[in-house]
Design a protein around this motif. Structure first.
Motif, short mmCIF file in Angstrom:
data_model
loop_
_atom_site.label_atom_id
_atom_site.label_comp_id
_atom_site.label_asym_id
_atom_site.label_seq_id
_atom_site.Cartn_x
_atom_site.Cartn_y
_atom_site.Cartn_z
N PHE A 157 7.25 22.68 15.07
CA PHE A 157 6.85 21.27 14.99
C PHE A 157 5.39 21.10 15.39
O PHE A 157 4.63 20.40 14.71
N ALA A 213 4.79 15.65 20.53
CA ALA A 213 5.74 14.69 19.98
C ALA A 213 5.36 13.27 20.37
O ALA A 213 5.41 12.34 19.54
N VAL A 267 4.07 16.30 9.68
CA VAL A 267 5.28 15.58 10.09
C VAL A 267 4.96 14.11 10.33
O VAL A 267 5.72 13.22 9.92
N TRP A 286 13.55 23.52 6.71
CA TRP A 286 12.26 23.26 7.33
C TRP A 286 11.11 23.67 6.42
O TRP A 286 10.13 22.92 6.26
N ALA A 319 2.30 19.32 13.12
CA ALA A 319 2.51 17.96 13.63
C ALA A 319 1.91 16.89 12.73
O ALA A 319 2.51 15.82 12.54
#
Length: 339
Positions: free
Chosen positions: A226, A304, A233, A126, A230
């Motif tokens: 996460f 998400a 990502v 990660w 974000a």
């Protein structure tokens, strides 16, 4: 408290001064980003790394803000990653070398006693991913710096809740150094972060976030990590999907990142950075609130969903300008220059 303010102020001013002073040497040595309309000197990352390390080490040596062994090793590993990034700025370095070097540095600082071997190895992956994702974020003026500042404040808040004072101080110093650098990086940028600064910032932020979540459940920790990152990502997800769908190599550079597509949607360079900064702030806020227990872990699902929606919408925006319009723009600029 007073030392924290003094340290942050010192880091901000030092990074701002060094960014200005190192611009000319970078131009003379040819350490520039040539993908833009004009060469952009890339020693801004050196300024951020130097300011962060000098202020943090000075506070530790004076005994006013002890970093502790774990945070000290993290800073040393981050400096090593920054040195690898500087080599990549000066000369071409293969992607696998950057991945391997960053992974080795991450493996050297993981708190395996709290994460376990399996969790530690996942964390290494990660941290490596986020560090490289921050390098990819450095595709637009002020973007990597803005996201880095917001993430540093969020992870710093998590560290403060866990009473990790040394880590909280390091993150506040990093946020201040990035802010000083942003004085010269806002559009139109006069100096760039480069691989040196972006890898350093991503590495320190990701590893610090892992430190704050060590000992917690794997699923809940993954959600918080996460949310804190974000936007980085989302950028990687967008680029990978777009290039796969177009049948192009994933590692080949191209104008198909978040900010590129937002600009083609009609936003100005400053507007694209502000929009992505607001999205980063939203993700960081959710991550911090979930970490503190003020919001249920399911709140991460909203982040998400936002990432997926953003990627799907921007996939519909062309990843590069049509050749005809691009050529006409170049001809137009030449006509203006020729009078």
């Amino acid at each position: 408290m007073l030392y924290g303010i003094a340290a942050a102020t010192s880091a901000l001013l030092l990074a701002a001064v060094l960014s200005a002073l190192l611009r000319s040497p970078a131009l003379r040595l040819g350490v520039v980003d040539r993908r833009r309309q004009r060469p952009l000197p890339l020693f801004g990352g050196v300024a951020v790394v130097a300011a962060t390390c000098l202020v943090a080490v000075a506070g530790d040596r004076m005994g006013v803000a002890r970093l502790g062994d774990g945070v000290g090793r993290l800073l040393v590993a981050g400096a090593a990653v920054a040195a690898l990034g500087l080599v990549a700025d000066v000369r071409r370095v293969k992607a696998r070398v950057l991945v391997a070097g960053t992974a080795v540095a991450a493996a050297c600082v993981m708190p395996y006693g709290e994460t376990g071997i399996g969790g530690g190895l996942l964390a290494v992956g990660w941290v490596t991913f986020v560090a490289l994702a921050f390098r990819a974020l450095d595709h637009a003026d002020a973007l990597a710096g803005t996201v880095g500042v917001l993430t540093a404040f969020g992870v710093g808040a998590c560290a403060a809740v866990e009473v990790m004072d040394g880590l909280a101080v390091l993150l506040s110093v990093l946020a201040a150094a990035l802010t000083g650098f942003l004085m010269h990086n806002w559009h139109p940028a006069r100096v760039g972060l480069g691989a040196c600064g972006s890898l350093f910032a991503g590495f320190v932020l990701a590893a610090s976030a892992v430190f704050t979540r060590a000992g917690y459940g794997l699923a809940s920790s993954a959600g918080v990590l996460f949310a804190l990152t974000a936007v980085a990502v989302a950028d990687v997800l967008l680029v990978v999907l777009a290039r796969r769908l177009a049948g192009r190599p994933v590692l080949r550079r191209g104008p198909d990142h978040l900010a590129h597509r937002l600009r083609r949607s009609g936003l100005t360079p400053q507007g694209a950075t502000v929009v992505l900064g607001l999205l980063a702030f939203a993700g960081v806020l959710v991550g911090v609130l979930v970490d503190m227990g003020w919001v249920a872990g399911s709140g991460v699902l909203w982040v998400a969903a936002g990432v997926v929606a953003l990627v799907l919408v921007l996939l519909r925006v062309p990843g590069s300008s049509p050749r005809g319009s691009e050529s006409s723009q170049v001809r137009g600029r030449l006509r203006v220059r020729n009078g």
